[in-house]
Design an enzyme around this catalytic site. Structure first.
Site, PDB file in Angstrom:
ATOM      1  N   ARG A   1       0.816  -1.217   0.000  1.00 26.24           N
ATOM      2  CA  ARG A   1       0.000   0.000   0.000  1.00 26.24           C
ATOM      3  C   ARG A   1       0.853   1.273   0.000  1.00 26.24           C
ATOM      4  NH1 ARG A   1      -5.462   0.129   0.875  1.00 26.24           N
ATOM      5  NH2 ARG A   1      -6.430  -1.897   1.270  1.00 26.24           N
TER       6      ARG A   1
ATOM      7  N   GLU B   1      -2.141  -8.530   3.564  1.00 25.28           N
ATOM      8  CA  GLU B   1      -3.591  -8.482   3.758  1.00 25.28           C
ATOM      9  C   GLU B   1      -4.226  -9.737   3.168  1.00 25.28           C
ATOM     10  OE1 GLU B   1      -5.409  -4.891   2.332  1.00 25.28           O
ATOM     11  OE2 GLU B   1      -3.700  -3.654   2.944  1.00 25.28           O
TER      12      GLU B   1
ATOM     13  N   GLU C   1     -10.063  -1.090  -5.847  1.00 22.36           N
ATOM     14  CA  GLU C   1      -9.352  -0.272  -4.863  1.00 22.36           C
ATOM     15  C   GLU C   1      -7.938   0.042  -5.348  1.00 22.36           C
ATOM     16  OE1 GLU C   1      -8.365  -0.199  -0.078  1.00 22.36           O
ATOM     17  OE2 GLU C   1      -8.994  -2.060  -1.025  1.00 22.36           O
TER      18      GLU C   1
ATOM     19  N   ASP D   1     -11.954   7.043 -11.846  1.00 21.99           N
ATOM     20  CA  ASP D   1     -12.241   8.441 -11.530  1.00 21.99           C
ATOM     21  C   ASP D   1     -11.136   9.318 -12.112  1.00 21.99           C
ATOM     22  OD1 ASP D   1     -13.558  10.599 -10.419  1.00 21.99           O
ATOM     23  OD2 ASP D   1     -12.449  10.460  -8.534  1.00 21.99           O
TER      24      ASP D   1
ATOM     25  N   HIS E   1     -17.749   0.395   1.720  1.00 22.58           N
ATOM     26  CA  HIS E   1     -16.749  -0.445   1.061  1.00 22.58           C
ATOM     27  C   HIS E   1     -16.840  -0.095  -0.422  1.00 22.58           C
ATOM     28  CE1 HIS E   1     -15.539  -2.952   4.392  1.00 22.58           C
ATOM     29  NE2 HIS E   1     -16.794  -3.256   4.685  1.00 22.58           N
TER      30      HIS E   1
ATOM     31  N   CYS F   1     -14.987  -0.817  -2.795  1.00 20.14           N
ATOM     32  CA  CYS F   1     -14.646  -1.943  -3.682  1.00 20.14           C
ATOM     33  C   CYS F   1     -15.895  -2.725  -4.083  1.00 20.14           C
ATOM     34  CB  CYS F   1     -13.691  -2.909  -3.015  1.00 20.14           C
ATOM     35  SG  CYS F   1     -12.609  -2.216  -1.823  1.00 20.14           S
TER      36      CYS F   1
END
Length: 801
Positions: free
Chosen positions: A455, A488, A499, A556, A767, A769
Site C-alpha cells: 500500500r 492483507e 481499490e 475516476d 466499502h 470496492c
C-alpha cells in the site's frame, strides 16, 4: 415477368416463348401467368426489352427519342401515350394537363407504372440535358437547398446525369394524386427484383454507371417512409440497393452529402423506419437471429450510406492524424496460429470498405449533419444477440452479417457487450496458453495477471511489475487482473482491483508529483510538459486505463476529450482547446475574429511564453526566429494552428507517446478503435455523468436485516432523491469511489446497503470496492440525513474502507 406474359414486349417478331408478343405463345389467364412469372423469376429467365420502333424518324442513334420532335407529336398521340418509353419533366407536365382536362388519370398512371417498373426506362428518365419544363427557368437549376448546398453543384461534383431538381418538382406534383402513389408502390415492387438480379449476376453498374440513376430517382420520393411502401416495396428496394458495388455506394454517399440536412434526415428516417417496422413485426430468438433477417440487414447497409453522407456533409477533419507506429512482423508462428485461433486475433485494424473508398472515418467528424445518436436504433439493440454477433464479426465475417460492421447503429451498451465478449475470450485464451506453456516447461500455470503490491509503495511496485510484464510477455496484460495487497488477506473478486485502481490514480494525479497539471476552472487534468518523471510512469497510467476497460472497471479520471481523440489516432487542433484550455481558446478566437489592425493592436509574434513546473516563464518559437515574425491578419490562422499544435501535441509529445504506448499494450488487438468514438471511450473508462437514482433504487440489494420495506430504507431514498446534483455526486463518490455511472446507467451498479448496528452517533461508512454502504439504524429521519451528509461531505481521509 408477369407483364411480359400478359401484355408482351410489343415486338411483333419476338422469339421469346415466354412473351405474349411471340407468335407461338399460348395466352394465359392472370392466375396462371402469376404462377409462371414466379417460376421464371426463380430461374432468372430472359426478359425482353421494351420494343422501340426502329424506323421512327425522331429516334436518335442511341435509341433515345428526340424530345422536342416528340413533344410536337404528342398532340396526335395523346390518347394513350404508348410511345413514351422514358420520362422528362415536360412529358409529365403534358400528360398531367391532358389528364386534368379529361378528369381521368388512368393514362398517366399507366405510363408511370410502365416506366418506373422498368430499369432501362427509369435509368433514361429525367436526364440533365433534357429541355426544362414549360414555365421553368434555367435559374431554377441553381436552387439552393435548405442547408446552403445547391443540388446542381452536387450533381457536377459527383457527376451524375439525372436532373435532381426536375425529379423533385415532378414528385411534388405527382404525390398529390392518390392513384399515382399506388402506381409508384406497385412499380417499385416490379422493378426491384430485376434490379437486384442485374446487380448481383450481371455487374450492370460496371458497364453503365448511369444505372445509379434508378436509386437516385426512387430515393427522391418523399413518401417512401409511408405505410404503403413499408411492407414490400421498400424492403425489396433496400435489398437491391445493398447489392450496389462499393464505388457506387460511395458515389451515392457523396451526392447525398451535398443535399442539405432535411433531405439527408428524411433518407435516414426512411431506412430507420424499415428496420424498426421489421424488428417490431417479428420475433427473434437464439435460433432465429435478427442477423439472418434480409430486410433488416439490407436496410442497415443502406443506412450506412446515409451515415457517411452525414459525416461528409458536416465538419470533417481528415488531416491531423497521429503517425501510427508500425509493428515489426515476425516470421515465427504464434501459439494462437498453432492452435488455429489466428482468425480471432487478426493483426491490424479492421477497415470498412465504404470508409476506405470515401477516405473519411467517424473519428474524422467534428460535427456530422445528423447527430450520431440519431443513427442508433433502439428496437434493433434490444433483439441483437451480441455473443452470436461477436462470433460473426470475428470469425464468420465472410458468410455472416455482423451489426458490429455498422457500429453507428449500435448503442454504447450493446457495443460494450461485444467488447466484453472479446475481452473474456482473450482472457480464457491466455489461460489456455499459460496451461500449455506450463505443461511444456513444467511450471505451475498462472491464469491471471497477478499484481502483488504494498500500500505504501503502490506506484513503485505496480510500475516494476507491469514494466517487467510488458517487456517479457505483453500478452499477460490480457489476462484477468488479480491484485493482492501485501500482508492483507482477501480474494480479488473485483473489489480489490477497483481499490488498486483508485489508489494508483489518487497518487499519480497528485499535484505534488507533477505528472499532470490541474485546471480549477475546467476541473480537468493535462500532461505536464515540464514533468521530471520518467516515461515509465506515463506508460503505467496508460496501462491502467487499458486494464480498466479490459476488466470492466470505472475510473475516476478527468481528462479533456482531446486525450481520447489522440488515443484514437487524431492530433489535437485549435478546436480541442475549447474544453481543455477555454481561456486560451477564447483569446485565440478573438484574435481570429478581430476586425482591426492585428499587427499594430495586438503586437504578437510567433514566439509564445508558458510556465514550467516551478512557475518560471519559458519562451518557445513556433517558427524559426519566431520572435522576429509579427502576427498579421494574413498569417494569424497559421499562428493559431501552430500555437494549438504546440500546446496539445509537441509540448507533451514525450509524455503522451509513453501514455499511449501503455494504453495500446492492453487494447491494441481489441475492436475498441473500430467500434467506439472518442466520447464513447471516455464513457467506457470514466462512466456517464447522467445519474438516474430511480434506476439505482430499483436495483439496490439489502443485507444484515434491512429490506426494501424497512422504514430507514424508505427514509434513506427520500433523502437521496431530495439531494441536489452535487450532493448526489458526493454520495456516489463516497459509496463507489467515482461520481459517475457505469455504461448502461446507475441501474448496472448493483449497490448494497447493509445494516451496521443499532442507533449510534457513528457516521455511515462504505466499502467502495463492493459498492456497499454500511448504514447504522438511526432512530429518526433527521439524524439519518445529518449523519449521511456529514459522511459524504468529509469523506476524504476516513470512512472509506
Amino acid at each position: 415477368y408477369f407483364r411480359q406474359l400478359t401484355d408482351g414486349c410489343g415486338n411483333g417478331n419476338c422469339t421469346n416463348e415466354f412473351c405474349a408478343s411471340c407468335r407461338d405463345f399460348q395466352p394465359l389467364d392472370n392466375n396462371s401467368a402469376a404462377v409462371k412469372a414466379l417460376e421464371l423469376f426463380k430461374i432468372n429467365a430472359k426478359l425482353c426489352d421494351l420494343h422501340l420502333p426502329k424506323k421512327d424518324p425522331n429516334s436518335t442513334a442511341d435509341g433515345h427519342f428526340d424530345v422536342d420532335s416528340k413533344m410536337s407529336d404528342l398532340s396526335s398521340a395523346k390518347e394513350d401515350f404508348s410511345d413514351v418509353h422514358y420520362l422528362t419533366e415536360n412529358m409529365i407536365c403534358t400528360m398531367l394537363s391532358f389528364c386534368e382536362e379529361n378528369g381521368d388519370y388512368s393514362t398517366l398512371i399507366r405510363v408511370i407504372g410502365r416506366v418506373f417498373s422498368n430499369s432501362d426506362a427509369l435509368m433514361k428518365s429525367f436526364r440533365k440535358d433534357e429541355p426544362n419544363a414549360a414555365g421553368q427557368h434555367d435559374s431554377d437549376k441553381n436552387d439552393v437547398d435548405e442547408m446552403g448546398a445547391s443540388s446542381a453543384a452536387a450533381n457536377e461534383a459527383v457527376d451524375v446525369t439525372v436532373d435532381i431538381d426536375a425529379v423533385r418538382r415532378v414528385y411534388d406534383r405527382l404525390l398529390t394524386i392518390d392513384q399515382v402513389e399506388a402506381a409508384l408502390v406497385t412499380a417499385i415492387i416490379y422493378l426491384t427484383p430485376n434490379v437486384e438480379l442485374d446487380l448481383e449476376y450481371l455487374d450492370v453498374y460496371e458497364s453503365n454507371p448511369d444505372y445509379l440513376n434508378i436509386f437516385i430517382i426512387v430515393m427522391e420520393n418523399t413518401n417512401l417512409h409511408s405505410p404503403e411502401y413499408l411492407e414490400v416495396a421498400l424492403p425489396q428496394f433496400c435489398k437491391a440497393m445493398s447489392k450496389l458495388p462499393v464505388c457506387a455506394l460511395a458515389k451515392l454517399s457523396k451526392l447525398w452529402s451535398q443535399y442539405g440536412l432535411p433531405h439527408i434526415r428524411r433518407m435516414m428516417e426512411t431506412f430507420q423506419q424499415v428496420i424498426t417496422f421489421t424488428v417490431v413485426s417479428n420475433e427473434y430468438s437464439t435460433e432465429d437471429l435478427v442477423n439472418d433477417d434480409e430486410t433488416v440487414v439490407a436496410a442497415t447497409k443502406c443506412l450506412k450510406i446515409v451515415f457517411y453522407a452525414s459525416l461528409l456533409g458536416g465538419d470533417v477533419d481528415v488531416e491531423h492524424n497521429e503517425e501510427e507506429e508500425e509493428e515489426t512482423e515476425s516470421d515465427e508462428l504464434t501459439l494462437h496460429e498453432l492452435l488455429g485461433e489466428e482468425r480471432l486475433y487478426k493483426k491490424g485494424p479492421r477497415v470498412d470498405p465504404l470508409e476506405k473508398e470515401l477516405g473519411v472515418r467517424a473519428i474524422d467528424s467534428r460535427g456530422p449533419l445528423i447527430p450520431f445518436e440519431e443513427f442508433v436504433n433502439e428496437p434493433l439493440n434490444d433483439v441483437v444477440e451480441m455473443d452470436k454477433d461477436f462470433t460473426f464479426f470475428k470469425v464468420d465475417a465472410d458468410t455472416k452479417f455482423s451489426f458490429q460492421t455498422c457500429p453507428f447503429i449500435l448503442s454504447v451498451i450493446t457495443k460494450n457487450q461485444g467488447l466484453y465478449y472479446d475481452n473474456r475470450i482473450r482472457m480464457y485464451s491466455e489461460r489456455r496458453l499459460t496451461a500449455l506453456y506450463s505443461m511444456v516447461q513444467g511450471q505451475a500455470p498462472s491464469p491471471y495477471l497477478k499484481l502483488k503490491v504494498r500500500r505504501d509503495h503502490i506506484i513503485d511496485d505496480a510500475l516494476v511489475r507491469l514494466e517487467m510484464i510488458s517487456m517479457e510477455n505483453p500478452s499477460d496484460l490480457k489476462k484477468q487482473l488479480f491484485v493482492e495487497f501485501e500482508g492483507e488477506q482477501g480474494v480479488d473478486e473485483g473489489g480489490v482491483s477497483k481499490e488498486f485502481f483508485q489508489l494508483v490514480l489518487e497518487e499519480i494525479f497528485n499535484p505534488d508529483i507533477g505528472m499532470f497539471t490541474y485546471d480549477d476552472s475546467t476541473k480537468l487534468f493535462w500532461f505536464n510538459s515540464s514533468s521530471l518523471e520518467n516515461e515509465a510512469q506515463y506508460t503505467l497510467i496508460g496501462i491502467v486505463l487499458g486494464l480498466a476497460i479490459y476488466n470492466n472497471c470505472i475510473l475516476d479520471v478527468h481528462f479533456p476529450m482531446v486525450v481520447y481523440r489522440k488515443l484514437m489516432g487524431k492530433k489535437g487542433t485549435y478546436v480541442d482547446l475549447s474544453d481543455s484550455n477555454p481561456v486560451l481558446y477564447q483569446s485565440l478566437k478573438e484574435l481570429l475574429e478581430y476586425t482591426g489592425n492585428v499587427e499594430e493592436d495586438m503586437s504578437l509574434t510567433f514566439q509564445i511564453s508558458h510556465t514550467d513546473l516551478f512557475g518560471n516563464p519559458v519562451l518557445h518559437d513556433l517558427k524559426e526566429q519566431g520572435d522576429q515574425i509579427p502576427v498579421t491578419k494574413e498569417n494569424r490562422q497559421e499562428f493559431v494552428d501552430l500555437y494549438a499544435d504546440y500546446i496539445l501535441n509537441k509540448s507533451v509529445e514525450r509524455q503522451f507517446k509513453a501514455f499511449k504506448k501503455g494504453f495500446l499494450m492492453v487494447t491494441n488487438e481489441s475492436p475498441l478503435k473500430y467500434l467506439f468514438r472518442p466520447e464513447e471511450v471516455e464513457l467506457l473508462i470514466c462512466g456517464s455523468r447522467k445519474l438516474d437514482f430511480e434506476a439505482l433504487e430499483k436495483t439496490t440489494e439489502y443485507d444484515g436485516g434491512y429490506s426494501r420495506d424497512s422504514q430507514i430504507i424508505k427514509d434513506f431514498w427520500e433523502i437521496i432523491h431530495s439531494f441536489g446534483e452535487e450532493q448526489k455526486r458526493l454520495f456516489l463518490q463516497f459509496t463507489t469511489g467515482t461520481d459517475r455511472a457505469p455504461v448502461g446507467g446507475l441501474g448496472k451498479l448493483k449497490m448494497i446497503i447493509a445494516k451496521n448496528g443499532s442507533d449510534t452517533d457513528r457516521l455511515p461508512t462504505s466499502h467502495t470496492c463492493f459498492n456497499a454502504l454500511l448504514l447504522p439504524e438511526y432512530t429518526s429521519k433527521e439524524k439519518l440525513k445529518e449523519r449521511l451528509l456529514k459522511a459524504i461531505t468529509y469523506a476524504k481521509g476516513f470512512g472509506m474502507l
